[in-house]
Structure formats: C-alpha cells, structure tokens
Design an enzyme around this catalytic site. Structure first.
Site, PDB file in Angstrom:
ATOM      1  N   GLY A  10       0.819  -1.201   0.000  1.00 48.04           N
ATOM      2  CA  GLY A  10       0.000   0.000   0.000  1.00 48.04           C
ATOM      3  C   GLY A  10       0.858   1.258   0.000  1.00 48.04           C
ATOM      4  CE  LYS A  15       4.078   0.845  -3.196  1.00 48.86           C
ATOM      5  NZ  LYS A  15       3.820   1.839  -2.125  1.00 48.86           N
ATOM      6  CB  THR A  35       6.854   5.169 -14.068  1.00 48.85           C
ATOM      7  OG1 THR A  35       6.305   5.076 -12.755  1.00 48.85           O
ATOM      8  CG2 THR A  35       7.533   3.860 -14.450  1.00 48.85           C
ATOM      9  CG  HIS A  50      10.919   8.725  -4.040  1.00 49.11           C
ATOM     10  ND1 HIS A  50      11.164   7.380  -4.081  1.00 49.11           N
ATOM     11  CD2 HIS A  50       9.672   8.867  -3.547  1.00 49.11           C
ATOM     12  CE1 HIS A  50      10.104   6.734  -3.638  1.00 49.11           C
ATOM     13  NE2 HIS A  50       9.180   7.613  -3.299  1.00 49.11           N
TER      14      HIS A  50
END
Length: 177
Positions: A10, A15, A35, A50
């Site tokens: 989620g 993840k 992406t 990120h």
C-alpha cells in the site's frame, strides 16, 4: 539465472525502501527507472525527496511510458533495474490513451526474455480497500489488479510489504542482512 521480482504494498508501506535494499544487495550497478512525471509542485517535491533519499547509489532513468524499451536499454549498463512504480506507469498509459493490457503484455514478454539484469518492479496494491465510487477509479483498480496478476506470473519472486515488513508470496525469501 536472473530472478525478476515484483514488490507490492500500500501507500507508504515501505515497499520502495525494501525494493531499494533488494537492488543494492543484488548488484553493483543498479538503475532506478522512475515512471513518475513531476507535473505539479507537490509531485516535484516528492520526486526530489525520493531522489535525495537514494543518494548516489542508483543511476536514475526517467521513462513514464515505454518501460520495455527502457528496461532493455538500462540493461546494457546496469545489473539491476528497479522500476518504481507500475501504478504511476498505468496512470500515464491511461492519460496517454494507450491500451494498458497491451502494454502489460509487452512488459511481461520483455521480462520473460530479458535476463541481462535483474528487474525489480514496485507497485501499489490498490485492491484491498472499498470498491471505488466512480467508474474511472474502478477501471484503474481493475487494470492494476490484472497487471499485478500477469506480472506475478512471470516474476520468480513476489513480495507484499506492510508496515515495512516484507512477506514472501512467491519464490525465495530475501537475504538482506
């Protein structure tokens, strides 16, 4: 044999951090195939955060639509390719009026024949909640679920991450410590 991997979870489940650890343990020259398209200030901030959190460990490649070609190209110089994330890729395909099923089929075929580098796919599992109240959201959920099933069938390892903890769904448990 190179083992491709699908990491599901989620939002904010851990993840991506888990996938990054897998990639860093799997090879010496990892690529981060992003992406996301930074079309607004909030998304630009997310992308910057990120990128900063990964530091210089990864070579970043940005490709919002043509994943199979980007994977093959990245495999020429990298031994691990982390693709983050498939749900944004599916969104990009929908916005571009591309056939998601065809694109997922092309990605699946690429994974079956491509063994030059390990590919780690990251995606949001969006089918665990309530049924969305509008047709577009239901279509997205259905397309993502179908993509996950098709890609899990061709990946040797599949993990589900919740609260930062990975559960091995298929294949080998990761040896990260």
């Amino acid at each position: 044999m190179t083992r491709h991997c699908l990491v599901l979870g989620g939002a904010r489940s851990g993840k991506t951090a888990f996938a990054e650890r897998l990639a860093l343990h799997a090879g010496a020259a990892p690529a981060y195939l992003a992406t996301a398209e930074a079309l607004d200030a909030e998304m630009r901030d997310r992308v910057a955060t990120h990128r900063a959190s990964r530091g210089s460990s990864f070579t970043t490649i940005e490709e919002p639509l043509a994943l199979p070609g980007a994977i093959r190209k990245a495999g020429k110089g990298h031994d691990v390719i982390l693709v983050d994330c498939l749900t944004l890729w599916i969104t990009n395909l929908l916005v571009a009026n591309e056939d998601v099923s065809v694109a997922v089929g092309e990605l699946s075929a690429t994974l079956l024949e491509f063994r030059r580098a390990k590919v780690i796919l990251v995606s949001n599992e969006v089918g665990l909640g309530i049924v969305p109240d509008n047709a577009m959201a239901r279509t997205f959920r259905d397309l993502a679920g179908s993509a996950h099933q098709r890609l899990a069938a061709v990946c040797e390892d599949v993990y589900f991450v919740a609260a930062g903890l990975p559960l091995t769904m298929k294949g080998e448990a990761p040896a990260l410590e």
